[in-house]
Design a protein around this motif. Structure first.
Motif, mmCIF file in Angstrom:
data_model
loop_
_atom_site.group_PDB
_atom_site.id
_atom_site.type_symbol
_atom_site.label_atom_id
_atom_site.label_comp_id
_atom_site.label_asym_id
_atom_site.label_seq_id
_atom_site.Cartn_x
_atom_site.Cartn_y
_atom_site.Cartn_z
ATOM 1 N N LEU A 228 -40.300 -9.100 -10.579
ATOM 2 C CA LEU A 228 -41.665 -9.607 -10.698
ATOM 3 C C LEU A 228 -42.575 -8.657 -11.466
ATOM 4 O O LEU A 228 -43.450 -9.094 -12.211
ATOM 5 N N GLU A 229 -42.365 -7.351 -11.304
ATOM 6 C CA GLU A 229 -43.289 -6.373 -11.872
ATOM 7 C C GLU A 229 -42.882 -5.851 -13.248
ATOM 8 O O GLU A 229 -43.743 -5.503 -14.039
ATOM 9 N N GLN A 230 -41.592 -5.765 -13.542
ATOM 10 C CA GLN A 230 -41.143 -5.078 -14.750
ATOM 11 C C GLN A 230 -40.824 -5.991 -15.929
ATOM 12 O O GLN A 230 -40.853 -5.542 -17.070
ATOM 13 N N LEU A 231 -40.483 -7.226 -15.674
ATOM 14 C CA LEU A 231 -40.090 -8.106 -16.772
ATOM 15 C C LEU A 231 -41.291 -8.898 -17.293
ATOM 16 O O LEU A 231 -42.175 -9.289 -16.527
ATOM 17 N N THR A 232 -41.281 -9.139 -18.588
ATOM 18 C CA THR A 232 -42.327 -9.950 -19.198
ATOM 19 C C THR A 232 -42.109 -11.417 -18.817
ATOM 20 O O THR A 232 -41.017 -11.795 -18.387
ATOM 21 N N PRO A 233 -43.129 -12.262 -18.988
ATOM 22 C CA PRO A 233 -42.943 -13.682 -18.674
ATOM 23 C C PRO A 233 -41.793 -14.329 -19.456
ATOM 24 O O PRO A 233 -41.060 -15.154 -18.907
ATOM 25 N N SER A 234 -41.604 -13.971 -20.715
ATOM 26 C CA SER A 234 -40.497 -14.560 -21.472
ATOM 27 C C SER A 234 -39.147 -14.073 -20.940
ATOM 28 O O SER A 234 -38.176 -14.839 -20.904
ATOM 29 N N GLU A 235 -39.063 -12.821 -20.506
ATOM 30 C CA GLU A 235 -37.830 -12.318 -19.909
ATOM 31 C C GLU A 235 -37.565 -12.995 -18.570
ATOM 32 O O GLU A 235 -36.423 -13.323 -18.243
ATOM 33 N N GLN A 236 -38.621 -13.243 -17.819
ATOM 34 C CA GLN A 236 -38.460 -13.948 -16.546
ATOM 35 C C GLN A 236 -37.980 -15.376 -16.769
ATOM 36 O O GLN A 236 -37.099 -15.858 -16.061
ATOM 37 N N ARG A 237 -38.533 -16.060 -17.771
ATOM 38 C CA ARG A 237 -38.085 -17.419 -18.071
ATOM 39 C C ARG A 237 -36.619 -17.426 -18.497
ATOM 40 O O ARG A 237 -35.855 -18.319 -18.113
ATOM 41 N N ALA A 238 -36.213 -16.425 -19.276
ATOM 42 C CA ALA A 238 -34.813 -16.343 -19.714
ATOM 43 C C ALA A 238 -33.878 -16.138 -18.527
ATOM 44 O O ALA A 238 -32.829 -16.785 -18.437
ATOM 45 N N THR A 239 -34.258 -15.253 -17.599
ATOM 46 C CA THR A 239 -33.396 -15.033 -16.437
ATOM 47 C C THR A 239 -33.380 -16.254 -15.516
ATOM 48 O O THR A 239 -32.341 -16.577 -14.938
ATOM 49 N N LEU A 240 -34.504 -16.945 -15.414
ATOM 50 C CA LEU A 240 -34.527 -18.170 -14.614
ATOM 51 C C LEU A 240 -33.641 -19.251 -15.226
ATOM 52 O O LEU A 240 -32.960 -19.983 -14.504
ATOM 53 N N ALA A 241 -33.637 -19.352 -16.559
ATOM 54 C CA ALA A 241 -32.757 -20.315 -17.225
ATOM 55 C C ALA A 241 -31.293 -19.957 -16.979
ATOM 56 O O ALA A 241 -30.445 -20.836 -16.765
ATOM 57 N N HIS A 242 -30.984 -18.670 -17.009
ATOM 58 C CA HIS A 242 -29.620 -18.201 -16.734
ATOM 59 C C HIS A 242 -29.213 -18.578 -15.304
ATOM 60 O O HIS A 242 -28.124 -19.120 -15.080
ATOM 61 N N GLU A 243 -30.077 -18.318 -14.351
ATOM 62 C CA GLU A 243 -29.768 -18.624 -12.955
ATOM 63 C C GLU A 243 -29.715 -20.130 -12.711
ATOM 64 O O GLU A 243 -28.926 -20.595 -11.897
ATOM 65 N N GLN A 244 -30.529 -20.892 -13.432
ATOM 66 C CA GLN A 244 -30.475 -22.348 -13.297
ATOM 67 C C GLN A 244 -29.132 -22.876 -13.790
ATOM 68 O O GLN A 244 -28.583 -23.822 -13.229
ATOM 69 N N ALA A 245 -28.591 -22.250 -14.835
ATOM 70 C CA ALA A 245 -27.261 -22.645 -15.320
ATOM 71 C C ALA A 245 -26.207 -22.410 -14.246
ATOM 72 O O ALA A 245 -25.300 -23.228 -14.063
ATOM 73 N N HIS A 246 -26.331 -21.292 -13.516
ATOM 74 C CA HIS A 246 -25.402 -21.056 -12.403
ATOM 75 C C HIS A 246 -25.532 -22.148 -11.351
ATOM 76 O O HIS A 246 -24.535 -22.642 -10.825
ATOM 77 N N ALA A 247 -26.766 -22.535 -11.048
ATOM 78 C CA ALA A 247 -26.988 -23.585 -10.042
ATOM 79 C C ALA A 247 -26.458 -24.930 -10.540
ATOM 80 O O ALA A 247 -25.833 -25.673 -9.778
#
Length: 192
Positions: A45-64
């Protein structure tokens, strides 16, 4: 699931709910034993930029979408019973790598592949530095035993996208393939 309930529910920047846990390292994961749950760290929440957070969320959504947490829970149990077989560990690591490459490529369809590659390197560096101390058990794809070649393969795969694969739909066909995949283990008792 009861351990997940120990973590507070928080709203992440993309607007969804996740379970939050206290660690300074940026980490995000899907956990499942029924309904999929997203887990994020304070560092994420604190270290990643919003675009990095969106990228990691897309990655995790692919796992789901591909039911990876449940599938790898089942495969992990099969792995525990077959550790005595040769090459079990290398096959397990290859399965983890292929799972991560598939999720990376799915995330690359929603984010910049270069951003994802940079993020992979950044996160693996931070986690490998943190793993100089006792290794946390929840970073499966960034374990300290992972070789730099596996990271290089993930980064290289982001530069060479493959056509998307449809997510698995649970049902009879999944059970047939799972039965066919574990059938050789059932015959081990016949060999002496």
């Amino acid at each position: 699931q009861w351990r997940l309930r120990l973590y507070d529910l928080i709203e992440h920047p993309a607007g969804g709910l996740a379970r939050g846990f206290e660690t300074p390292l940026p980490a995000v994961a899907q956990a499942v034993l029924g309904r999929s749950s997203l887990i994020v760290s304070r560092g994420w929440l604190e270290q990643l930029t919003p675009s990095e957070q969106r990228a990691t969320l897309a990655h995790e959504q692919a796992h789901a979408d591909h039911h990876d947490p449940l599938g790898f829970l089942i495969l992990g149990m099969v792995r525990r019973f077959s550790l005595w077989l040769p090459h079990t560990q290398s096959l397990w690591e290859d399965l983890l790598l292929l799972r991560e490459i598939r999720a990376d490529q799915a995330a690359a369809r929603h984010s910049d592949p270069l951003l994802l590659a940079e993020l992979l390197v950044k996160l693996s560096r931070q986690i490998s530095l943190a793993c100089q101390e006792p290794a946390p058990g929840y970073w499966v794809s960034f374990n300290p035993g992972s070789s730099p070649q596996r990271l290089a393969l993930r980064v290289e795969a982001l530069g060479n996208p493959t056509p998307p694969t449809p997510p698995l739909t649970p049902g009879l066909s999944l059970m047939v393939w799972l039965t066919a995949a574990t059938l050789p283990l059932a015959t081990l008792g016949l060999h002496s």
